[in-house]
Structures are given as C-alpha cells and as structure tokens.
Design an enzyme around this catalytic site. Structure first.
Site, PDB file in Angstrom:
ATOM      1  N   HIS A 163       1.030  -1.490   0.119  1.00  0.00           N
ATOM      2  CA  HIS A 163       0.013  -0.329  -0.020  1.00  0.00           C
ATOM      3  C   HIS A 163       0.498   1.168   0.138  1.00  0.00           C
ATOM      4  O   HIS A 163       0.941   2.600   0.054  1.00  0.00           O
ATOM      5  CB  HIS A 163      -0.963  -0.053   0.972  1.00  0.00           C
ATOM      6  N   SER A 284      14.208  20.776 -16.646  1.00  0.00           N
ATOM      7  CA  SER A 284      13.363  21.902 -16.928  1.00  0.00           C
ATOM      8  C   SER A 284      13.590  22.467 -17.669  1.00  0.00           C
ATOM      9  O   SER A 284      15.014  23.294 -17.861  1.00  0.00           O
ATOM     10  CB  SER A 284      12.763  21.973 -15.547  1.00  0.00           C
ATOM     11  N   LYS A 290      16.130  21.174 -12.101  1.00  0.00           N
ATOM     12  CA  LYS A 290      15.261  19.976 -11.888  1.00  0.00           C
ATOM     13  C   LYS A 290      16.305  18.822 -12.916  1.00  0.00           C
ATOM     14  O   LYS A 290      16.986  19.203 -13.742  1.00  0.00           O
ATOM     15  CB  LYS A 290      13.716  19.791 -13.285  1.00  0.00           C
ATOM     16  N   GLU A 297       8.793   7.467 -16.977  1.00  0.00           N
ATOM     17  CA  GLU A 297       7.694   8.316 -16.936  1.00  0.00           C
ATOM     18  C   GLU A 297       7.372   7.982 -18.362  1.00  0.00           C
ATOM     19  O   GLU A 297       5.705   7.271 -18.718  1.00  0.00           O
ATOM     20  CB  GLU A 297       7.314  10.307 -17.152  1.00  0.00           C
TER      21      GLU A 297
END
Length: 477
Positions: A163, A284, A290, A297
């Site tokens: 979880h 970024s 970043k 992804e």
C-alpha cells in the site's frame, strides 16, 4: 517477350471497367505501412516459385530467372533504390510491379496458386516471428541489467512496502529481482506465442486452397514454419497470432510501467534512493535544478498505447464473418506500432537501469522506519508459544504506544516493554534489527541473503538460456 504495362498493376482489376474512385483508392491503400513486409513477401515469393517449378508450372530456366529477379529486387529494396509508388495499393502490388518491370509476362506467372489473402497472413507471421525474437533479446537485456544491479545490492537492506507504506525490511536485490520475474514470464509468453504462430498460411489461396498441385508443407518448411495451416479458411481469416502478440506486448508495457513508476518514486526527493545517470534523465526548460526521470515516465505512458493496440485489434476482429474481410487491413498498424514502441522503450530503460546509482546508505537508513520490524516481534512471540492472534494484538499495542510517544521499537525500555505485555521480555531485542530480520528469512523465494542469492543464480542461468533462444533466427536466411 510480350510487353506488359506496369502503369497500373492492380491485382484485381480484370472484372472492372475502370479504376476506383480517388476516395476509395486513398481508403484502400496500405503500402504506406505494409512496405516493411517487403523482405518477407519476397521470401514467400521465392518459396512459391520453387513449389510452382516442382509442380511443372515453371521451367527450370524460368525458375532461375524468377529467383534472380527476386534477389535483385530484394537488394534494390534494401538499398532503397526500389520503392512503392502512389499507384501501388500494397506491398504485394509494388513487388509484382517490380517483377513485371524485370521479367515481363514471366513475372505474372508467380501469382498462380496464391492470393493476397494468404500472402499477407504469411508475411505478417514471418515479420512478427522475427520481431518477437528481437523484442525477446531486448527484454533479456533489461532483465540482465536489473539482475546485475541486484548482484551489486544483494546485502543492501531496504524498506519493503505494501500500500506504499513501510511493511517489512527486505533486500534491495529482492526488490529488483521482483521486476525480473515478470520479464521472464514475458519471455515465456513470447516463446509460447512463437510456437503457435509457426504455421504457414501459404497455399490457402483466397480461402479454398488451390487446384494446382502445390505443396504447402514444403513451402512451410522452407520459410521456417513447423507446418502448414490445417484449414484454408482459417489460414486467411485467423488473426489470433496478432491479437495474442499484442496481449504479450501490452502486458510487457504494464510491467515496464510498474518498473517506471518505482523508479519515479525512488528518484524523488522524498525517497532519494536512486540517482539517475545524466544521460538517462532530462531537465526543465524553466527550473534549472530539475532532473526528471523522463525515461521511466515515458515507459509508464507507453503502456496505454500498447493496451490500446490490443483493444483495437480485438474490437476489429469480434464481428467478422469468415473468411477474409478488408477489416483485417487494420491488424498491421497496431502490431507494427507495438513492435516499434517497445524497440524504443526497452533499450532506454535498460540503459537507465544499468547506469543508475543506488543510494545504499539511504535505503539502509529507511529500512526500519515505520515500525517495519513489528512482524518480527509478533513472530518472536509465536516462537514462544503465543497464538498469533494474541501476538498480533500485543505487537499492535506496542506499536500504538511507540507512535504515541514518537519512539521507535528499539528505543522502548525493558520496563516499558513489560508494562505493555509481560511476555515482551528483554530477549525480544534480538529481533529488533534489520540484519536479524533478513537473516531470519530462509525459506525459498524469501528476502533472506541465501534465498536471494539462490534466486539470483537461477535468474542468471535462465537469462543465458533466453539469450540463446533470441539469437536463433525465426526463419532461414
């Protein structure tokens, strides 16, 4: 030699007084995407030419001419010197035009005893069987990269989660190998699929076979299939092999997505367990600090595309009457897209995994957090004869007390332990360490050092066998 016009080489025009309307021609054309089957179509044509010669429908001299022309055409296709034109409806039409340009009327003899229906079913099986081995090799490479990282972190403790909450300490190698196991199952599925796909439709014609004395079994063997199709109608109508491969690729996509999601979490500031190599991360356009896990992804995002291809083909197939219907033209683009998508994603993921740096210190520090050793306390009580129901309740009270006091389990004093339950004696401290928790896991498949080492050795041996399978050609060269 009689001259043959190659301005319009439609394979079906004899019954029609004129060509199709422009809108129909645009709707029907598939050569823009099925041209990638040219090499496989030429292989089928070579095998078909030989069977026509054995049937006495081509002389030895004609066979030699046809085979020479097919070889030359194949070289020109590979070099990009022969390409389809806007007038070519599909790969079969384009290649027949090429033969007619080289052989005149003799090129038209090759159409005897076959149809575009059995040709395309054969071409697609040849292509996908070859592609499946390529994807299998890339899957094995990703599994090998994960396995090598696991080898490096056999003794690195980490938080095991359920979880997305800390549950019990594990070896980080165990977590990495948990991603290898589904990839091994995917390889199993590819090999199982290949055995079912290794059936040749060539010789089925449009749907009823041929009255010519052809030899489908010999053609099947020449093309690397195990046998010819048992039913000529099924041979041209079957696209189970496409749908099944798309299921495998969709499931691969899901497995890659789950790995990608974990890498996204591991590389976040909140986790900080993994640092990606600069070559496998992006930045970024506005925030210079970043470092984004875009490879992970994109792997996660591509899963939707792969699942969509499967749904598209299953939906297309579900209402089709036998035998061939033009709807089946819609089978190729999802299949090609699945192959292309995984061929892009897998090497990038493999490189990302192979070059990532695992922050073993942070993993070890996080392993006991969140009262993850509570189960060790319950099991310790069970070994002393306490029913697990009571052991669970007692340990739960201990955790609740610690949470209220903002203390970790190992910080509780002997007196405080006894106050919670007199059966919690000082000896319980022997299980309140991550190392002891891992060492206690000795059953096969568990997270202890020996079971994980055994799993690692088994995976490495299995990957070696898979590398052998993926290196074997699906069809004779």
């Amino acid at each position: 030699m009689n001259e043959v016009s190659t301005d319009d080489v439609r394979l079906w025009g004899g019954r029609f007084a004129g060509g199709p309307a422009e809108a129909v021609a645009q709707l029907s054309v598939s050569v823009g995407f099925d041209w990638r089957l040219a090499r496989h179509d030429l292989a089928g044509s070579r095998a078909h030419a030989r069977v026509l010669a054995r049937a006495g429908l081509l002389s030895e001299a004609e066979l030699a001419q046809v085979l020479d022309a097919l070889a030359a055409l194949g070289e020109e296709c590979a070099a990009g010197r022969f390409r389809p034109t806007v007038a070519d409806e599909d790969v079969h039409t384009a290649l027949e035009r090429g033969l007619l340009e080289r052989l005149g009327p003799l090129g038209g003899k090759l159409r005897a005893g076959r149809s575009r229906n059995d040709q395309i079913a054969t071409d697609l099986r040849l292509y996908l069987r070859e592609a499946a081995r390529g994807l299998g090799g890339q899957l094995a490479d990703l599994a090998a990269a994960l396995t090598e990282q696991a080898h490096q972190h056999l003794h690195t403790p980490a938080p095991g989660m359920t979880h997305l909450q800390h549950a019990q300490p594990i070896s980080f190698a165990h977590q990495l190998l948990a991603h290898v196991q589904p990839l091994l199952r995917d390889l199993d599925r590819l090999r199982d699929w290949d055995a079912r796909a290794a059936i040749s439709p060539l010789g089925a014609g449009a749907l009823a076979g041929s009255s010519l004395p052809l030899d489908p079994e010999t053609v099947a063997a020449e093309l690397g299939f195990t046998q010819a199709c048992a039913n000529s109608i099924d041979a041209v109508a079957d696209r189970d092999f496409v749908a099944e491969l798309l299921f495998v690729t969709a499931l691969v996509g899901v497995h890659l997505s789950r790995l990608g999601e974990e890498v996204v979490l591991w590389t976040s500031q909140e986790f900080g367990w993994v640092e990606l190599d600069d070559r496998y991360a992006t930045g970024s356009s506005i925030m210079p600090q970043k470092k984004n896990a875009d490879v992970a992804e994109l792997a996660r995002g591509k899963a939707g595309r792969l699942v969509g291809g499967l749904v598209a083909v299953l939906t297309m197939l579900k209402g089709l009457p036998l035998a061939y219907d033009r709807d089946l033209q819609e089978d190729k683009e999802p299949a090609f897209d699945a192959v292309d998508t995984l061929a892009l994603v897998l090497p990038a993921l493999t490189g990302m995994v192979a070059t990532m740096t695992v922050r073993a210190d942070r993993l070890a520090a996080a392993a006991p957090i969140g009262y993850s050793l509570a189960t060790e306390v319950a099991d310790w009580l069970v070994r002393r004869g306490v029913p697990f129901r009571e052991a669970h309740e007692t340990t739960g009270r201990l955790v609740a007390w610690c949470a209220g006091q903002e203390r970790e389990l190992h910080e509780v004093t002997d007196a405080e332990l006894a106050a919670i339950d007199e059966r919690l004696t000082a000896e319980v401290r022997e299980v309140l360490s991550v190392d002891s928790a891992l060492a206690a896991r000795t059953t096969p498949g568990s997270t202890g050092p020996k079971p994980v080492a055994d799993q690692l050795a088994a995976v490495q041996a299995e990957l070696a066998r898979w590398q052998e399978w993926t290196a074997q050609p699906a069809t004779p060269s």
